[in-house]
Design a protein around this motif. Sequence first.
Motif, PDB file in Angstrom:
ATOM      1  N   GLU A  33      46.767  37.521  36.100  1.00 25.65           N
ATOM      2  CA  GLU A  33      48.059  37.215  36.710  1.00 25.65           C
ATOM      3  C   GLU A  33      49.082  38.148  36.086  1.00 25.65           C
ATOM      4  O   GLU A  33      49.125  38.326  34.867  1.00 25.65           O
ATOM      5  CB  GLU A  33      48.420  35.753  36.403  1.00 25.65           C
ATOM      6  N   GLY A  68      53.650  37.091  38.716  1.00 21.65           N
ATOM      7  CA  GLY A  68      53.097  35.962  39.451  1.00 21.65           C
ATOM      8  C   GLY A  68      51.939  36.345  40.357  1.00 21.65           C
ATOM      9  O   GLY A  68      51.140  35.481  40.728  1.00 21.65           O
ATOM     10  N   ASP A  69      51.845  37.616  40.727  1.00 22.91           N
ATOM     11  CA  ASP A  69      50.727  38.049  41.583  1.00 22.91           C
ATOM     12  C   ASP A  69      49.394  37.829  40.879  1.00 22.91           C
ATOM     13  O   ASP A  69      49.265  38.110  39.678  1.00 22.91           O
ATOM     14  CB  ASP A  69      50.849  39.554  41.922  1.00 22.91           C
ATOM     15  N   ARG A  70      48.402  37.371  41.651  1.00 19.01           N
ATOM     16  CA  ARG A  70      47.040  37.284  41.114  1.00 19.01           C
ATOM     17  C   ARG A  70      46.328  38.572  41.499  1.00 19.01           C
ATOM     18  O   ARG A  70      46.288  38.925  42.687  1.00 19.01           O
ATOM     19  CB  ARG A  70      46.301  36.093  41.719  1.00 19.01           C
TER      20      ARG A  70
END
Lengths: 95, 95, 95, 95, 95, 95, 95
Positions: A39, A62-64
């Motif tokens: 993440e 926040g991006d996976r």
Amino acid sequence: MAFRPLHDRVLVRRIEADQKTAGGIIIPDSAQEKPSEGEIVATGSGAKAEDGTVTPLDVRAGDRVLFGKWSGTEVKLDGEDLLIMKESDIMGIIS
Amino acid sequence: MAFRPLHDRVLVRRIEADQKTAGGIIIPDSAQEKPSEGEIVATGSGAKAEDGTVTPLDVRAGDRVLFGKWSGTEVKLDGEDLLIMKESDIMGIIS
Amino acid sequence: MAFRPLHDRVLVRRIEADQKTAGGIIIPDSAQEKPSEGEIVATGSGAKAEDGTVTPLDVRAGDRVLFGKWSGTEVKLDGEDLLIMKESDIMGIIS
Amino acid sequence: MAFRPLHDRVLVRRIEADQKTAGGIIIPDSAQEKPSEGEIVATGSGAKAEDGTVTPLDVRAGDRVLFGKWSGTEVKLDGEDLLIMKESDIMGIIS
Amino acid sequence: MAFRPLHDRVLVRRIEADQKTAGGIIIPDSAQEKPSEGEIVATGSGAKAEDGTVTPLDVRAGDRVLFGKWSGTEVKLDGEDLLIMKESDIMGIIS
Amino acid sequence: MAFRPLHDRVLVRRIEADQKTAGGIIIPDSAQEKPSEGEIVATGSGAKAEDGTVTPLDVRAGDRVLFGKWSGTEVKLDGEDLLIMKESDIMGIIS
Amino acid sequence: MAFRPLHDRVLVRRIEADQKTAGGIIIPDSAQEKPSEGEIVATGSGAKAEDGTVTPLDVRAGDRVLFGKWSGTEVKLDGEDLLIMKESDIMGIIS
């Protein structure tokens, strides 16, 4: 304590893969491949070209993401093990 | 004696990590990894492109930074051990 | 006999570090690291880009500089041992 | 027979260093370092950029130059041993 | 059968050096260095930059040239052994 | 089944050299060098520069070409052995 | 779970070659070369130049492509084995 990566670097928290097999047996650590999912915790302000122009990154906190198994440098920040890598080490975003 | 780094180089003072374990036992030097945290002491005027344009650096004197464990060249200035490295060796700023 | 370095090269006179320890004992030559401090003797007219534009150098004759221990090519000019190196081998200016 | 180097190449005649010591003793050939001083015999019309623009060279026929000991390709023209090298192998001009 | 080299390539016919010593003794083949002199047989239309612009070559069919001893790829065209190399392998023109 | 090479790639059918000697003796396969002559079967739309501009290729389907002996990747399309290589592997056109 | 490749990367599903010989005999897995044919599952938004301009890719989801046998990084998404590679690893499109 906040950490702001420089330029095209990102700070990544590794997401540990589920450590049980389908049948619920816990696999000892050395028997698994290290996961390559994470993440984004923080991003730099962007890649800086030779003439000074800055191109914002395409990943956001926040991006996976998926990244190469051996990418990045391990750092310990506030007691937590994190990775600093370049955006180019990120292969894509899971949504 | 002042030192002015050229171009995209920075002068860094290594910040020694706290040498005690949680329980207060002093770890002998060889048992620890060398820290990779430092403070910017001085910066060059900026990266110089092939056409001569200069792009100012993003780190400033006083910034606390992380850098690769083996980055930089050790120099002794006024009896103090410092490191000269390129801004691209700096991974990010701690604030 | 004058020597004019080409392009982004500079001519450097190595400044020998003081060869006595604090207590005044002379250290035999092989026991010290070779110094990496020098004085700029002459500079080229500047780095030449592929399109022919010339960018003047940032160091000047007379500057006291630090350079990588193994930088440059040794030359003998008028019986004096000097070094020719590229400006990019110069890490910074001492003032 | 004339030879015109292409692009950023120059034709150089090596100047043999004086082979006597101060006291006049002739040093046998293998005991000396090969000299790296020469005279420019002919020059190319200039470096050619990818877009075709040609940048004239900074050395001229007749210039006395220093060049790296192992630079260039040896050629025999009209029975004379000469060297063809790139201008970038020339470290500077002696005047 | 005509051969048209692509881009910045040229087709070269090697000119065998005279195989007799001054005194007229024929040197067996293995005792000589292979010659590096040749004649341009055909040239490509020019070097092609990344943006598609083509820069014509500076050598022309019929030019006598010198080239590096190990340059080029040997081809047999109409039973004749020729060499295909890039113009950058040509060191200069003999006139 | 049609195959469209991407960008600056071309699809090439190797032309087997005549396998008889002048006197008509068939040479067993391992005694010959593999030929490096071929015919262009299909071409990509052109080389793509970093800024997205596409430069059409200089070879066309049907051209007889020479290419480096070890160039290209072998593929089997519709049961036929073909080669995919970059245009830069093509040394020239036979006409 | 959707996966969006970054920049000039594509997500590819390997198409297993038919595992029977003409006579219908099943070849054990180790006796075949791994196939290099696949189907594009998802593509990045395009290659990003140093100045930030994005050039869309030339392959699209659904395209049947050929790629180098050893190209790409294997990933497991939703239990399926897929490959992430750069568009430049794609040799062409089968239609």
